[in-house]
Write a protein that holds these residues in place. Structure first.
Motif, PDB file in Angstrom:
ATOM      1  N   ASN A   1       0.817  -1.319   0.062  1.00 18.58           N
ATOM      2  CA  ASN A   1       0.074   0.009   0.021  1.00 18.58           C
ATOM      3  C   ASN A   1       0.722   1.205   0.181  1.00 18.58           C
ATOM      4  O   ASN A   1       0.606   2.393  -0.220  1.00 18.58           O
ATOM      5  CB  ASN A   1      -0.893   0.061   1.114  1.00 18.58           C
TER       6      ASN A   1
ATOM      7  N   HIS B   1      -4.501  -8.357  -6.393  1.00 16.17           N
ATOM      8  CA  HIS B   1      -5.402  -9.302  -7.220  1.00 16.17           C
ATOM      9  C   HIS B   1      -4.814  -9.920  -8.285  1.00 16.17           C
ATOM     10  O   HIS B   1      -5.186 -11.110  -8.666  1.00 16.17           O
ATOM     11  CB  HIS B   1      -6.498  -8.222  -7.990  1.00 16.17           C
TER      12      HIS B   1
ATOM     13  N   CYS C   1      -3.454  -7.178 -15.871  1.00 14.06           N
ATOM     14  CA  CYS C   1      -2.957  -6.510 -14.627  1.00 14.06           C
ATOM     15  C   CYS C   1      -2.343  -5.247 -14.740  1.00 14.06           C
ATOM     16  O   CYS C   1      -2.492  -4.225 -14.065  1.00 14.06           O
ATOM     17  CB  CYS C   1      -2.662  -7.436 -13.702  1.00 14.06           C
ATOM     18  N   CYS C   2      -1.154  -5.212 -15.312  1.00 20.33           N
ATOM     19  CA  CYS C   2      -0.196  -4.159 -15.421  1.00 20.33           C
ATOM     20  C   CYS C   2       0.412  -4.143 -16.951  1.00 20.33           C
ATOM     21  O   CYS C   2       1.412  -5.113 -16.785  1.00 20.33           O
ATOM     22  CB  CYS C   2       0.625  -4.346 -14.415  1.00 20.33           C
TER      23      CYS C   2
ATOM     24  N   GLU D   1      -4.188  -2.662  -4.399  1.00 21.21           N
ATOM     25  CA  GLU D   1      -4.903  -3.690  -4.609  1.00 21.21           C
ATOM     26  C   GLU D   1      -5.184  -4.548  -5.889  1.00 21.21           C
ATOM     27  O   GLU D   1      -5.183  -5.701  -5.895  1.00 21.21           O
ATOM     28  CB  GLU D   1      -6.597  -3.317  -4.362  1.00 21.21           C
ATOM     29  N   GLY D   2      -4.908  -3.718  -6.763  1.00 22.18           N
ATOM     30  CA  GLY D   2      -4.702  -4.451  -8.024  1.00 22.18           C
ATOM     31  C   GLY D   2      -3.546  -5.116  -8.219  1.00 22.18           C
ATOM     32  O   GLY D   2      -3.721  -6.324  -8.821  1.00 22.18           O
TER      33      GLY D   2
ATOM     34  N   PHE E   1       2.663   1.283  -4.027  1.00 17.97           N
ATOM     35  CA  PHE E   1       1.816   1.209  -5.476  1.00 17.97           C
ATOM     36  C   PHE E   1       0.516   2.031  -5.199  1.00 17.97           C
ATOM     37  O   PHE E   1      -0.016   1.786  -4.215  1.00 17.97           O
ATOM     38  CB  PHE E   1       1.364  -0.189  -5.816  1.00 17.97           C
ATOM     39  N   ALA E   2       0.555   2.778  -6.052  1.00 19.18           N
ATOM     40  CA  ALA E   2      -0.824   3.562  -6.166  1.00 19.18           C
ATOM     41  C   ALA E   2      -2.127   2.581  -6.060  1.00 19.18           C
ATOM     42  O   ALA E   2      -2.960   2.908  -5.458  1.00 19.18           O
ATOM     43  CB  ALA E   2      -1.002   4.787  -7.396  1.00 19.18           C
ATOM     44  N   ASP E   3      -2.031   1.610  -6.710  1.00 16.09           N
ATOM     45  CA  ASP E   3      -2.990   0.438  -6.792  1.00 16.09           C
ATOM     46  C   ASP E   3      -2.593  -0.700  -6.358  1.00 16.09           C
ATOM     47  O   ASP E   3      -2.314  -1.698  -7.029  1.00 16.09           O
ATOM     48  CB  ASP E   3      -3.352   0.203  -8.533  1.00 16.09           C
TER      49      ASP E   3
END
Length: 215
Positions: free
Chosen positions: A119, A130, A190-191, A126-127, A122-124
């Motif tokens: 957390n 996942h 995802c990225c 949760e992504g 990374f800004a995301d």
């Protein structure tokens, strides 16, 4: 008169107190989550009872030479669980802790040598969580198809240089075409900045993933 006033104040205080009590969630999803947590607690209670019984067994039989190895195993286990709990993505943390309760024939080993707060990296976050869950779910789906066999999956997490590195090692037979068709599209979805290296051998598949930090 004073008695009525006291009663009224008591009723009002009770009403205020009841108003602060949150309503219990209802529904199939909430019930499933509660059952999952109960299963998780039972699993860890049983797991730690086994360790304690083994410890007492060595002491009772005066096998003191085996205590150092067992205590080191327990130390590493506690350290790993502490690092997993600090990952910063609740869904990922619960998933890793509860994995073994839901995948009986696939043993998961998690290795971490440092604290990683997703957390904060990374800004995301949760992504990213996942994505890691999705990869493990794909690999788990193959083990589930063959419940009579035992498989092992190792996840190594580390933050090095400017990237998060996740190394998956799946010990079990996988079709290389299936890996290309399922894993690669998942990582791209995802990225877009994710880099990966996948190596499929007869009975071992290695998936290395690098995700740039602060994306």
């Amino acid at each position: 008169m004073n008695s009525n006033r006291s009663n009224n104040e008591q009723v009002n205080q009770t009403a205020v107190g009841m108003a602060n009590v949150p309503e219990l969630p209802v529904g199939a999803w909430e019930t499933e989550q509660y059952l999952r947590m109960i299963s998780l607690f039972n699993h860890y209670r049983h797991d730690w009872m086994n360790e304690i019984q083994l410890l007492f067994g060595y002491i009772k039989l005066k096998k003191y030479d085996k205590l150092d190895g067992l205590m080191e195993k327990i130390r590493v286990k506690v350290q790993t669980e502490s690092l997993v709990a600090k990952l910063g993505v609740p869904e990922l943390v619960v998933y890793l802790f509860s994995f073994q309760t839901e995948a009986k024939n696939l043993l998961l080993d998690v290795h971490m040598e440092q604290e990683i707060h997703l957390n904060e990296l990374f800004a995301d976050a949760e992504g990213i969580g996942h994505m890691l869950i999705a990869v493990m779910e794909l690999l788990k789906s193959q083990a589930v198809k063959h419940p009579d066999n035992e498989y092992r999956m190792t996840l190594r997490l580390g933050a090095e240089n400017d990237a998060l590195k996740a190394d998956f090692r799946y010990e079990g037979r996988l079709d290389s075409r299936w890996v290309d068709e399922k894993v690669q599209p998942l990582l791209r979805q995802c990225c877009v900045q994710t880099r990966s290296l996948i190596n499929v051998e007869d009975y071992q598949t290695d998936i290395e993933i690098w995700v740039p930090l602060n994306i």
